[in-house]
Design an enzyme around this catalytic site. Structure first.
Site, mmCIF file in Angstrom:
data_model
loop_
_atom_site.group_PDB
_atom_site.id
_atom_site.type_symbol
_atom_site.label_atom_id
_atom_site.label_comp_id
_atom_site.label_asym_id
_atom_site.label_seq_id
_atom_site.Cartn_x
_atom_site.Cartn_y
_atom_site.Cartn_z
ATOM 1 N N ASP A 148 -8.526 44.335 52.122
ATOM 2 C CA ASP A 148 -8.783 43.710 50.825
ATOM 3 C C ASP A 148 -10.255 43.353 50.703
ATOM 4 O O ASP A 148 -10.865 43.500 49.639
ATOM 5 C CB ASP A 148 -7.907 42.465 50.683
ATOM 6 C CG ASP A 148 -8.063 41.805 49.324
ATOM 7 O OD1 ASP A 148 -8.492 42.491 48.377
ATOM 8 O OD2 ASP A 148 -7.753 40.610 49.201
ATOM 9 N N ASP B 253 -2.122 42.327 46.364
ATOM 10 C CA ASP B 253 -2.147 41.026 47.035
ATOM 11 C C ASP B 253 -0.920 40.195 46.687
ATOM 12 O O ASP B 253 -0.250 39.635 47.555
ATOM 13 C CB ASP B 253 -3.405 40.243 46.639
ATOM 14 C CG ASP B 253 -4.666 40.827 47.235
ATOM 15 O OD1 ASP B 253 -4.558 41.590 48.215
ATOM 16 O OD2 ASP B 253 -5.757 40.521 46.724
#
Length: 227
Positions: free
Chosen positions: A55, A80
């Protein structure tokens, strides 16, 4: 009509941006991780955490190669939210009371969805643009990468650790937390540090949800006044 053939290669190029490709890899990694979560906890933890690390990597690539995109930002946030939501659902089945994790899941989704929607209403380029917020903690969170990174990592580490140390599907959350913290081991320190950061993250989620809701209400009020 003549412009349509030209637009397709451009659209394809966005799908093939390096940070977006990393995003696809994150999705595949999470799918396999959750498929193996109960048969191999350690493999799950490794794959899940690697996806989380990616990420940060895709954000770095977006800035490095000038490949930031709206699609990438949405893909990133959706990945996420879904991965964290799935982990919280699993924890709700392992620990009691399960309402703790279900509530955290609802708060996480609601606060981020409202924040994204209010961002578009305000015409901002990013949901991280909160310079006009009255909350210093909210501004600090989105204005300082180190602080935001700590809070996000703390949440994920705490959730993963709780899953790893669970011995059965009827664990009492408070008993496990107290027992672990009393051990005085490196694991105790990790849980304590993660719990602190995770707590801050939940406070920020509440602030974010309230701030975004206020922005939506303000938009409605101003819209009616113009009519």
């Amino acid at each position: 009509m003549a412009n349509k053939p030209k637009s397709r290669p451009r659209q394809l190029s966005v799908y093939l941006y390096i940070p977006n490709i990393i995003g696809y890899i994150r999705i595949l990694s999470n799918v396999y991780a959750f498929a193996q979560c109960f048969s191999s906890k350690r493999l799950f933890a490794v794959l899940y955490f690697l996806s989380f690390v990616c990420d940060a990597l895709d954000g770095w690539c977006a800035r490095k190669f000038n490949q930031a995109s709206t699609f990438g930002a949405v893909l990133d946030m959706v990945t996420d939210r879904i991965s964290t939501a799935c982990l919280l659902v699993i924890l709700s089945q392992v620990y009691r009371p399960s309402l703790v994790f279900v509530s955290l899941l609802a708060l996480d989704i609601a606060s981020h969805w409202l924040q994204m929607y209010s961002t578009f209403l305000a015409g901002k380029a990013s949901h991280k643009d909160v310079k006009d917020s009255s909350s210093w903690l909210f501004r600090l969170y989105y204005g300082n990468r180190m602080f935001m990174g700590y809070c996000c990592v703390a949440c994920e580490v705490l959730y993963i650790t709780l899953f790893l140390i669970a011995r059965n599907h009827t664990e009492d959350l408070m008993d496990v937390m107290v027992t672990t913290l009393k051990q005085g081991s490196p694991l105790s320190f990790l849980v304590a540090l993660s719990l602190f950061g995770c707590s801050i993250k939940q406070v920020i989620n509440v602030i974010q949800m309230k701030t975004a809701a206020d922005a939506c209400v303000l938009y409605d009020t101003e819209k009616k006044q113009k009519q």
